[in-house]
Scaffold this motif. Structure first.
Motif, PDB file in Angstrom:
ATOM      1  N   SER A 121      30.424  42.847  44.332  1.00 40.55           N
ATOM      2  CA  SER A 121      31.536  42.427  43.775  1.00 40.55           C
ATOM      3  C   SER A 121      32.530  43.447  43.585  1.00 40.55           C
ATOM      4  N   PRO A 122      34.090  43.186  43.628  1.00 36.16           N
ATOM      5  CA  PRO A 122      34.905  44.113  43.440  1.00 36.16           C
ATOM      6  C   PRO A 122      35.287  44.663  42.164  1.00 36.16           C
ATOM      7  N   ARG A 123      35.564  45.950  41.998  1.00 39.37           N
ATOM      8  CA  ARG A 123      35.755  46.727  40.619  1.00 39.37           C
ATOM      9  C   ARG A 123      37.046  46.644  40.246  1.00 39.37           C
TER      10      ARG A 123
END
Length: 124
Positions: A121-123
């Motif tokens: 998942s993107p931070r």
């Protein structure tokens, strides 16, 4: 046609008792062993076919809670006069084991999916 394990001695030798029945309906339990090997008839018909007047050599009991079936079987065997009792899970140990393994594996797969999703998942 049903061949009963009751034998008669005739001039031609020992022959099993044979009876013909009309099929009134079909019931599928979804289990090959049950579907291919069981037929349901009235108690009077079975007693006549197996030459066991006023007798029964087995019965089935349905419980409301499947989790209590093992305990009910144990109680019947312990308190019944000569009863031999088995619950569905004891009679189908392989199926019960397969279901437990499947449940565990689905848990592991779900955990792995969540972990992979968390890692990619993107931070912000």
């Amino acid at each position: 046609m049903v061949v009963a394990p009751v034998f008669k001695v005739t001039a031609a030798g020992t022959v099993p008792k044979v009876a013909t029945f009309k099929v009134a309906g079909v019931f599928e339990a979804g289990h090959v062993r049950i579907d291919s090997g069981f037929a349901y008839v009235s108690l009077a018909t079975a007693q006549e076919l197996f030459e066991m007047p006023n007798q029964a050599n087995g019965m089935s009991i349905r419980v409301d809670d499947v989790e209590t079936a093992g305990r009910v079987a144990d109680d019947l065997q312990r308190n019944g006069a000569g009863f031999w009792a088995r619950d569905f899970m004891a009679m189908n140990r392989n199926l019960a084991t397969a279901l437990k393994i499947e449940k565990f594996m689905m848990f592991i797969i779900l955990i792995l999916i969540v972990m992979v999703a968390a890692l990619i998942s993107p931070r912000p």
